[in-house]
Each structure stands twice: as structure tokens, then as C-alpha cells.
Design a protein around this motif. Structure first.
Motif, short mmCIF file in Angstrom:
data_model
loop_
_atom_site.label_atom_id
_atom_site.label_comp_id
_atom_site.label_asym_id
_atom_site.label_seq_id
_atom_site.Cartn_x
_atom_site.Cartn_y
_atom_site.Cartn_z
N UNK A 53 1.05 -0.99 0.15
CA UNK A 53 0.25 0.10 0.08
C UNK A 53 0.75 1.28 -0.31
N UNK A 54 0.45 1.86 -0.95
CA UNK A 54 0.86 3.36 -0.26
C UNK A 54 0.89 4.70 0.55
N UNK A 55 1.71 4.75 0.85
CA UNK A 55 0.89 5.80 2.31
C UNK A 55 2.09 7.12 1.95
N UNK A 56 1.01 8.39 2.62
CA UNK A 56 1.25 9.66 2.54
C UNK A 56 0.45 10.42 3.03
N UNK A 57 1.30 10.99 4.28
CA UNK A 57 1.10 11.80 5.48
C UNK A 57 0.88 13.24 5.42
N UNK A 58 0.78 13.93 5.66
CA UNK A 58 1.11 15.51 5.55
C UNK A 58 0.32 16.41 6.63
N UNK A 59 1.08 17.21 6.19
CA UNK A 59 0.68 18.56 7.34
C UNK A 59 2.38 19.94 7.20
N UNK A 60 2.40 20.28 8.53
CA UNK A 60 3.44 20.85 7.76
C UNK A 60 4.38 20.48 7.46
N UNK A 61 4.35 19.25 8.15
CA UNK A 61 6.03 17.98 7.22
C UNK A 61 5.20 17.22 6.42
N UNK A 62 5.94 16.02 5.07
CA UNK A 62 5.65 15.74 4.21
C UNK A 62 6.50 14.03 4.78
N UNK A 63 5.23 12.93 4.53
CA UNK A 63 5.98 12.09 4.52
C UNK A 63 5.53 10.58 3.65
N UNK A 64 6.15 9.54 2.47
CA UNK A 64 5.68 9.36 1.46
C UNK A 64 6.13 7.69 2.21
N UNK A 65 6.29 6.48 1.47
CA UNK A 65 6.49 5.56 1.96
C UNK A 65 5.21 4.29 1.59
N UNK A 66 6.15 3.26 0.97
CA UNK A 66 5.15 2.22 0.45
C UNK A 66 5.23 0.81 1.82
N UNK A 67 4.28 0.67 2.21
CA UNK A 67 4.12 -0.10 2.95
C UNK A 67 3.72 -1.43 2.84
N UNK A 68 4.13 -2.63 2.76
CA UNK A 68 3.71 -4.11 3.49
C UNK A 68 3.71 -4.65 4.67
N UNK A 69 2.12 -4.81 4.82
CA UNK A 69 1.75 -5.30 5.88
C UNK A 69 2.38 -6.28 6.42
N UNK A 70 2.58 -7.65 5.11
CA UNK A 70 3.15 -9.30 5.81
C UNK A 70 4.05 -9.16 4.87
N UNK A 71 5.67 -8.00 5.17
CA UNK A 71 6.19 -8.21 4.92
C UNK A 71 6.41 -8.06 3.07
N UNK A 72 7.31 -8.45 1.93
CA UNK A 72 7.00 -8.30 1.01
C UNK A 72 7.87 -9.82 0.93
N UNK A 73 6.36 -10.82 1.07
CA UNK A 73 6.14 -12.48 0.73
C UNK A 73 6.47 -12.12 -1.00
N UNK A 74 6.16 -11.96 -1.49
CA UNK A 74 5.64 -12.42 -2.81
C UNK A 74 6.15 -12.10 -3.78
N UNK A 75 7.11 -11.19 -2.82
CA UNK A 75 8.38 -10.38 -4.09
C UNK A 75 9.77 -11.56 -3.98
N UNK A 76 10.31 -11.42 -5.32
CA UNK A 76 11.03 -12.26 -5.95
C UNK A 76 12.69 -11.75 -5.45
N UNK A 77 13.33 -12.77 -4.84
CA UNK A 77 14.90 -11.54 -4.21
C UNK A 77 16.04 -11.78 -5.40
N UNK A 78 16.47 -10.82 -4.71
CA UNK A 78 17.58 -9.87 -6.23
C UNK A 78 17.83 -11.54 -6.78
N UNK A 79 18.90 -12.80 -5.90
CA UNK A 79 19.90 -14.00 -6.54
C UNK A 79 18.85 -15.05 -7.09
#
Length: 113
Positions: A53-79
């Protein structure tokens, strides 16, 4: 109710001891150790990558990140071995064709009896 000091068998299964208050670990916060000053809103959106999920929090500051609630179990490793995957798929296709021909030959031989 779980005991405060679980027996070794329960600890081996990964059961956590009973606690009146659910612990909050800073590593599990969406903003990590950063503070978004004057928070006015939070926007979330699904990502094209599964279980993210893409997460953006804003106010006087701004913060953006991609969150993986269950870790990234479905992404392939580099190797990850793509060549081995292709080889396995080709072997399965060839094995399927050989098994189909053998079954057809067995059916034909059985029909001629």
C-alpha cells in the motif's frame, strides 16, 4: 487466558506471553522514527505490487512510503534463479507431452485387443 510465563512447548510454538497492554514497537510504525509535524491528513492507495500500500502523511511535514503489512513475501529476491524457473517449466511441458503420447499409445493398444 495465557499464563505470563508460558511453558517451553508454548514458547517453541511462538506463542507470546500474556500482557495486559499490547506492546507497540517503533519499527512497526508507518513513519518509522520520524514525526510528521502538524499532521493534517493521511492518504493511502493500493499499489500495483501485491500486498503493498502507498502511504502519504501530510501537514507541516510530508512523509511518503510503500508499506508491506505482511513483509514482501510475494516479491522475488535479487538472487532468484530465472534460468532454473525456465528450465523447470520447459521440463514440465516436455514431460506433459511425453505422458500424453504414452497415454494415447496405451489407449490405442487397449482398443486393438
Amino acid at each position: 487466558r495465557r499464563p505470563k510465563n508460558p511453558p517451553p512447548a508454548d514458547r517453541e510454538e511462538g506463542l507470546i506471553p500474556y500482557n495486559e497492554v499490547i506492546p507497540v514497537f517503533p519499527a512497526s510504525w508507518a513513519t518509522y522514527h520520524y514525526t510528521v509535524r502538524g499532521l493534517r491528513g493521511i492518504i493511502t492507495a493500493p499499489a500495483t505490487l501485491e500486498s503493498s500500500v502507498l502511504f502519504f502523511a501530510y501537514g507541516l511535514d510530508a512523509f511518503y512510503t510503500r508499506l508491506n503489512p505482511s513483509q514482501s513475501f510475494d516479491a522475488l529476491d535479487d538472487d532468484f534463479s530465472h534460468a532454473l524457473l525456465v528450465f523447470t517449466l520447459i521440463a514440465l511441458v516436455i514431460g506433459t507431452i511425453v505422458a500424453k503420447r504414452a497415454a494415447d499409445d496405451a489407449d490405442a493398444a487397449r482398443a486393438w485387443r
